[in-house]
Motif scaffolding. Sequence first.
Motif, short mmCIF file in Angstrom:
data_model
loop_
_atom_site.label_atom_id
_atom_site.label_comp_id
_atom_site.label_asym_id
_atom_site.label_seq_id
_atom_site.Cartn_x
_atom_site.Cartn_y
_atom_site.Cartn_z
N TRP A 1 0.91 -1.34 -0.07
CA TRP A 1 0.13 0.07 0.05
C TRP A 1 1.02 1.26 -0.03
N ALA A 2 2.19 1.24 0.82
CA ALA A 2 2.73 2.51 0.98
C ALA A 2 3.55 2.76 -0.31
N VAL A 3 4.02 1.57 -0.88
CA VAL A 3 4.89 1.66 -2.24
C VAL A 3 3.79 2.35 -3.20
N THR A 4 2.63 2.09 -3.57
CA THR A 4 1.53 2.33 -4.66
C THR A 4 1.56 3.90 -4.30
N HIS A 5 1.35 4.33 -3.30
CA HIS A 5 1.11 5.88 -2.75
C HIS A 5 2.08 6.83 -2.44
N ALA A 6 3.28 6.50 -2.06
CA ALA A 6 4.26 7.08 -1.65
C ALA A 6 4.87 7.97 -3.03
N ARG A 7 5.18 9.02 -2.96
CA ARG A 7 5.76 10.07 -3.70
C ARG A 7 7.10 10.29 -3.28
N GLY A 8 8.05 9.59 -3.00
CA GLY A 8 9.19 9.79 -2.67
C GLY A 8 9.79 8.61 -1.59
N SER A 9 10.27 8.95 -0.47
CA SER A 9 10.81 7.76 0.52
C SER A 9 9.55 7.68 1.34
N ILE A 10 9.75 6.17 2.16
CA ILE A 10 9.01 5.78 2.99
C ILE A 10 9.60 5.86 4.48
N GLU A 11 9.15 6.20 5.42
CA GLU A 11 9.89 6.08 6.78
C GLU A 11 9.32 5.27 7.63
N LEU A 12 9.92 4.31 8.20
CA LEU A 12 9.64 3.28 8.83
C LEU A 12 10.38 3.39 10.46
N ARG A 13 9.14 3.65 11.37
CA ARG A 13 9.74 3.93 12.90
C ARG A 13 9.15 2.63 13.70
N LEU A 14 9.89 1.91 14.55
CA LEU A 14 9.75 0.94 15.23
C LEU A 14 10.23 1.28 16.77
N ASP A 15 9.19 1.45 17.60
CA ASP A 15 9.60 1.52 19.14
C ASP A 15 8.62 1.20 20.01
N THR A 16 8.70 1.35 21.22
CA THR A 16 7.88 0.90 22.12
C THR A 16 7.43 1.81 23.12
N LYS A 17 6.01 2.25 23.34
CA LYS A 17 5.38 3.18 24.10
C LYS A 17 5.60 2.74 25.36
N THR A 18 5.79 4.03 26.58
CA THR A 18 5.99 3.76 27.74
C THR A 18 4.74 3.08 28.41
N TRP A 19 3.52 3.73 28.29
CA TRP A 19 2.37 3.19 28.75
C TRP A 19 1.20 3.78 28.20
N PRO A 20 0.25 2.51 27.61
CA PRO A 20 0.60 1.16 27.87
C PRO A 20 1.81 0.63 27.06
N VAL A 21 2.37 -0.32 27.67
CA VAL A 21 3.64 -0.89 26.85
C VAL A 21 3.11 -1.51 25.65
N HIS A 22 3.04 -0.88 24.57
CA HIS A 22 2.89 -1.39 23.27
C HIS A 22 3.93 -1.24 22.56
N ALA A 23 4.25 -2.02 21.65
CA ALA A 23 5.31 -1.90 20.23
C ALA A 23 4.46 -1.25 19.30
N ARG A 24 5.18 -0.20 18.57
CA ARG A 24 4.53 1.02 17.90
C ARG A 24 5.26 1.03 16.58
N LEU A 25 4.64 0.54 15.53
CA LEU A 25 5.07 0.85 14.06
C LEU A 25 4.47 1.78 13.20
N VAL A 26 5.31 3.00 12.94
CA VAL A 26 4.79 3.95 12.07
C VAL A 26 5.29 3.97 10.74
N CYS A 27 4.65 4.02 9.90
CA CYS A 27 4.48 4.21 8.35
C CYS A 27 4.31 5.39 8.07
N ARG A 28 5.14 6.45 7.43
CA ARG A 28 5.00 7.78 7.10
C ARG A 28 5.54 7.96 5.62
N PHE A 29 4.79 8.56 4.81
CA PHE A 29 5.14 8.79 3.51
C PHE A 29 4.35 10.26 2.87
#
Length: 392
Positions: free
Chosen positions: A154-182
């Motif tokens: 989906w991101a490759v189809t619509h991105a006009r330039g680069s795609i940024e992927l960030r993966l970290d963990t929220k402090t509370w609640p403790v959830h892994a969080r994947l962010v895809c931005r373009f």
Amino acid sequence: MDLSELSGPTPAGRQRPHPQSMQETSAVSSERWHQLVTQIGEEIAAPLSAALERVHGLIATGQIDRRSLRMLRDELERARRVGMTSQQIVRFASGRVRQSAERLHLTQTLQGVLAHRSRETQSHGIEIRQVLKPVEVIVDPALLFSLLNTLLDWAVTHARGSIELRLDTKTWPVHARLVCRFHHTPPDEEGRQAFVNTVAPQEGHALDDVSWRLVEQAATAMGLELDRQDGEVTTAVTVEFPRTIHDEVQGLTVSEEDTGFAVSSANSRPLAGSHVLVVASRREVRVQVREAIRHMGLVVDFVGSIDEASAFCREGLPHAIIFESILRGERFNQLREDVTREVPDFVFIEIVEEGGMFEVSGYGHAAMARVGRDAILTSLPSALVFELAKTM
């Protein structure tokens, strides 16, 4: 858009909804499915109509240039993917997906997907910027693989330039969080204005394409939290994993009292949606392979030579290559060397000329799996499951 909204018994301990409320819910769900079916039809019809025009031109002139031939292939491929994506949506929404919750290293899984897709993203001129912290989660391996690939599609189809992927963990609640931005619109003023004049009026609908609907269904089936924020120029998608493993002072614990889950098992990884390239010069071999794996829900492409396979792989790697042993030679060795340099555990399965043999990779120092022609129908599906399960 869950089919469970349409019918089904009321769970124990829950009050049955008022008949009028059930009718309203059913009407809303029916309307959503009507919209989705309409959307699927539109997304399949558009590329097929363009492809049909090219075929008519070919019939009229008897000629087609390389650029038009490539566009024809891309249009047919786009229609095929929409069709297969719609099948996966129905599979998720129907509740027929069997999940096996396992402890997985989310970061490594994402990196593996990106490594497999690197040639494809490069061919689209898209740079993937990664900021990935080590994170472990409890999810179904096959569904995670499907979700990550669909999100990237989906991101490759619509991105006009680069795609940024960030993966970290929220402090509370403790959830892994994947962010895809373009950028869904070119960031520079000149490019943005050209984009507005041509395609921007349809962009809001385009972001909600069938691939996005599959992302929604996969996230819902996995119990993940999904959020999308569309700005004037950028889009950001956040996927949160509630079942995240995290460190505490006393050591490694899980965000639940008792997981009961073992390290990932290969037997729980269905291959639906995986991409396989078959390299076979003889029609009878192609027919045998097609018949053996047609029930597995795979995306399958066929080429007739190693040169064609090399050209295919330059634009993007499949997840496995099945090839005839008669094609094994210096050109094949070079292809395999190029691919394994990029993806060391890439799956190759050799179809040997005679016998009912089935050897997995690593057995008796074998570098790749081997299946005899007499055993294609009975053993090739098992070979694919076993070999791919080690790499996904």
